[in-house]
Design an enzyme around this catalytic site. Structure first.
Site, PDB file in Angstrom:
ATOM      1  N   TYR A   1      28.162  30.682  -6.398  1.00  0.00           N
ATOM      2  CA  TYR A   1      28.431  30.163  -7.699  1.00  0.00           C
ATOM      3  C   TYR A   1      28.762  31.385  -8.692  1.00  0.00           C
ATOM      4  O   TYR A   1      29.398  31.522  -9.462  1.00  0.00           O
ATOM      5  CB  TYR A   1      27.275  29.481  -8.431  1.00  0.00           C
TER       6      TYR A   1
ATOM      7  N   ASN B   1      37.529  23.954 -16.920  1.00  0.00           N
ATOM      8  CA  ASN B   1      36.342  23.712 -17.212  1.00  0.00           C
ATOM      9  C   ASN B   1      35.554  23.341 -15.726  1.00  0.00           C
ATOM     10  O   ASN B   1      34.310  23.459 -15.731  1.00  0.00           O
ATOM     11  CB  ASN B   1      36.004  22.641 -18.118  1.00  0.00           C
TER      12      ASN B   1
ATOM     13  N   SER C   1      30.084  31.634 -16.643  1.00  0.00           N
ATOM     14  CA  SER C   1      28.673  31.480 -16.845  1.00  0.00           C
ATOM     15  C   SER C   1      27.952  32.920 -16.735  1.00  0.00           C
ATOM     16  O   SER C   1      28.277  33.853 -16.247  1.00  0.00           O
ATOM     17  CB  SER C   1      28.054  30.922 -15.356  1.00  0.00           C
TER      18      SER C   1
HETATM   19  N1  LIG Z   1      25.737  22.982 -17.678  1.00  0.00           N
HETATM   20  C1  LIG Z   1      25.596  24.278 -17.924  1.00  0.00           C
HETATM   21  O1  LIG Z   1      24.252  24.775 -18.485  1.00  0.00           O
HETATM   22  C2  LIG Z   1      26.569  25.240 -17.481  1.00  0.00           C
HETATM   23  C3  LIG Z   1      26.184  26.645 -17.870  1.00  0.00           C
HETATM   24  C4  LIG Z   1      27.131  27.754 -17.501  1.00  0.00           C
HETATM   25  C5  LIG Z   1      28.607  27.225 -17.126  1.00  0.00           C
HETATM   26  N2  LIG Z   1      28.628  25.926 -16.973  1.00  0.00           N
HETATM   27  C6  LIG Z   1      30.127  25.693 -16.375  1.00  0.00           C
HETATM   28  O2  LIG Z   1      30.699  24.588 -17.469  1.00  0.00           O
HETATM   29  C7  LIG Z   1      31.478  23.776 -16.696  1.00  0.00           C
HETATM   30  C8  LIG Z   1      31.404  22.387 -16.868  1.00  0.00           C
HETATM   31  O3  LIG Z   1      29.853  21.965 -16.275  1.00  0.00           O
HETATM   32  P1  LIG Z   1      29.169  20.963 -16.614  1.00  0.00           P
HETATM   33  O4  LIG Z   1      27.752  21.341 -16.857  1.00  0.00           O
HETATM   34  O5  LIG Z   1      29.792  20.094 -17.665  1.00  0.00           O
HETATM   35  O6  LIG Z   1      29.113  20.214 -15.362  1.00  0.00           O
HETATM   36  P2  LIG Z   1      29.318  18.735 -14.865  1.00  0.00           P
HETATM   37  O7  LIG Z   1      28.849  18.492 -13.396  1.00  0.00           O
HETATM   38  O8  LIG Z   1      28.741  17.567 -15.978  1.00  0.00           O
HETATM   39  O9  LIG Z   1      31.038  18.463 -15.164  1.00  0.00           O
HETATM   40  C9  LIG Z   1      31.898  19.223 -14.229  1.00  0.00           C
HETATM   41  C10 LIG Z   1      32.926  18.273 -14.091  1.00  0.00           C
HETATM   42  O10 LIG Z   1      34.159  18.856 -13.168  1.00  0.00           O
HETATM   43  C11 LIG Z   1      34.482  17.927 -12.433  1.00  0.00           C
HETATM   44  N3  LIG Z   1      35.000  18.309 -11.310  1.00  0.00           N
HETATM   45  C12 LIG Z   1      34.384  18.978 -10.070  1.00  0.00           C
HETATM   46  N4  LIG Z   1      35.136  19.232  -9.193  1.00  0.00           N
HETATM   47  C13 LIG Z   1      36.511  18.990  -9.721  1.00  0.00           C
HETATM   48  C14 LIG Z   1      37.788  19.248  -9.139  1.00  0.00           C
HETATM   49  N5  LIG Z   1      38.018  19.647  -7.779  1.00  0.00           N
HETATM   50  N6  LIG Z   1      38.780  18.976  -9.796  1.00  0.00           N
HETATM   51  C15 LIG Z   1      38.787  18.464 -10.967  1.00  0.00           C
HETATM   52  N7  LIG Z   1      37.279  18.065 -11.572  1.00  0.00           N
HETATM   53  C16 LIG Z   1      36.470  18.565 -10.829  1.00  0.00           C
HETATM   54  C17 LIG Z   1      33.337  16.880 -12.106  1.00  0.00           C
HETATM   55  O11 LIG Z   1      33.786  15.790 -11.687  1.00  0.00           O
HETATM   56  C18 LIG Z   1      32.704  16.734 -13.543  1.00  0.00           C
HETATM   57  O12 LIG Z   1      33.287  15.558 -14.238  1.00  0.00           O
HETATM   58  C19 LIG Z   1      31.355  24.337 -14.979  1.00  0.00           C
HETATM   59  O13 LIG Z   1      32.613  25.193 -14.598  1.00  0.00           O
HETATM   60  C20 LIG Z   1      30.141  24.979 -15.073  1.00  0.00           C
HETATM   61  O14 LIG Z   1      30.235  25.779 -14.043  1.00  0.00           O
HETATM   62  C21 LIG Z   1      27.625  25.076 -17.116  1.00  0.00           C
END
Ligand SMILES: NC(=O)c1ccc[n+]([C@@H]2O[C@H](COP(=O)([O-])OP(=O)(O)OC[C@H]3O[C@@H](n4cnc5c(N)ncnc54)[C@H](O)[C@@H]3O)[C@@H](O)[C@H]2O)c1
Length: 261
Positions: free
Chosen positions: A155, A89, A142
């Site tokens: 991305y 994630n 995504s």
């Molecule tokens: N929020 C959205 O609308 C959305 C949509 C599509 C995909 N995503 C994907 O869902 C996943 C979670 O995203 P989110 O929205 O919860 O974002 P977020 O930024 O709230 O959470 C991401 C987490 O990953 C951690 N992280 C970042 N780099 C890291 C590393 N090198 N090692 C370990 N941990 C690390 C961050 O500290 C954070 O806690 C991501 O892969 C994101 O691309 C999110």
């Protein structure tokens, strides 16, 4: 309980969607390895898991570094003796800029975390799952991997790569009874979208692109991830489930609406 006694590593689960998955899995009886890059966020997820009577350990690890990933996986297996579930994630989208303004360092960082990080975690956890002859992996891609968007190039490329990793590993590891799937969410009302959620005009504008005219709730996404890691999806392998309210593959303005004008 769908995940009783299962052990799950969820990367980037100190906040956002990862935390949502951790709590959803813990409610179903899984033991959770909470990972992030800092202790504070990890502790807040562990506290919530304990409040609902769950069991968890925290491991600080940067998923883009192989030694750090090896350390996380060995701590998880030392503590629990097995790993049944991996959710890749952790992800970043640190800048949204036109392609001609992307610098090399920024490009590399997005690839290192979003793409190489998924590979490294799959590789290290995969070794254990291969020995066990069981396991399920869900990689978080995504919707932007499937659609053109302005300003999202690294991305989007990294998330398209995540789908390719998913398909290839699903094929390679099916022989070891390991399933590998991914999800491609559209707009979620949480996680990295948190900073824009109070900006009504942006949210409304984005929602007009979605046939359902709204963002997904974090729970609507977590439900699908829970389905994919559980035995409810036991014959789904190599699949990417798009969860975007119907946004992918539709024309923003319909033919009928245009000819009416
Ligand atoms: N929020 C959205 O609308 C959305 C949509 C599509 C995909 N995503 C994907 O869902 C996943 C979670 O995203 P989110 O929205 O919860 O974002 P977020 O930024 O709230 O959470 C991401 C987490 O990953 C951690 N992280 C970042 N780099 C890291 C590393 N090198 N090692 C370990 N941990 C690390 C961050 O500290 C954070 O806690 C991501 O892969 C994101 O691309 C999110």
């Amino acid at each position: 309980m769908k995940l009783l006694e299962k052990v799950a590593i969820i990367t980037g689960s100190g906040r956002g969607m990862g935390k949502e998955y951790a709590l959803a899995f813990a409610k179903e009886g899984a033991k959770i390895v909470v990972n992030d890059t800092d202790d504070i966020s990890i502790s807040s997820t562990i506290e919530k898991i304990k409040e609902i009577g769950g069991e968890a350990i925290g491991v600080v690890c940067d998923v883009s570094k192989s030694d750090s990933v090896k350390d996380m996986v060995s701590k998880a297996s030392e503590r629990f003796g097995r790993i049944d579930i991996l959710v890749n994630n952790a992800g970043i989208n640190p800048f949204i800029v036109p392609a001609e303004k992307i610098n090399e360092e920024g490009w590399d960082r997005v690839m290192d975390v979003n793409l190489k990080g998924v590979f490294l975690c799959c590789k290290e956890v995969g070794k254990i799952m291969i020995k066990q002859k069981s396991g399920t992996i869900v990689n978080i891609s995504s919707q932007v991997a499937l659609f053109g968007e302005y300003g999202f190039l690294p991305y989007a490329v990294s998330k398209a790569g995540v789908i390719t990793i998913t398909r290839n590993l699903a094929y390679e590891w099916a022989r070891y009874n390991i399933r590998v799937n991914s999800i491609a969410p559209g707009f979620i009302a949480g996680g990295m979208n948190e900073p824009i959620l109070k900006k009504e005009k942006i949210v409304e504008g984005l929602a007009t692109r979605v046939p359902m005219k709204r963002f997904a709730s974090p729970k609507e996404i977590a439900n699908v991830v829970l389905f994919l890691v559980s035995d409810d999806s036991s014959y789904i392998n190599g699949e990417t489930i798009v969860i975007d309210g119907g946004m992918t593959g539709f024309y923003p303005v319909s033919f009928l609406d245009l000819i009416k004008k």
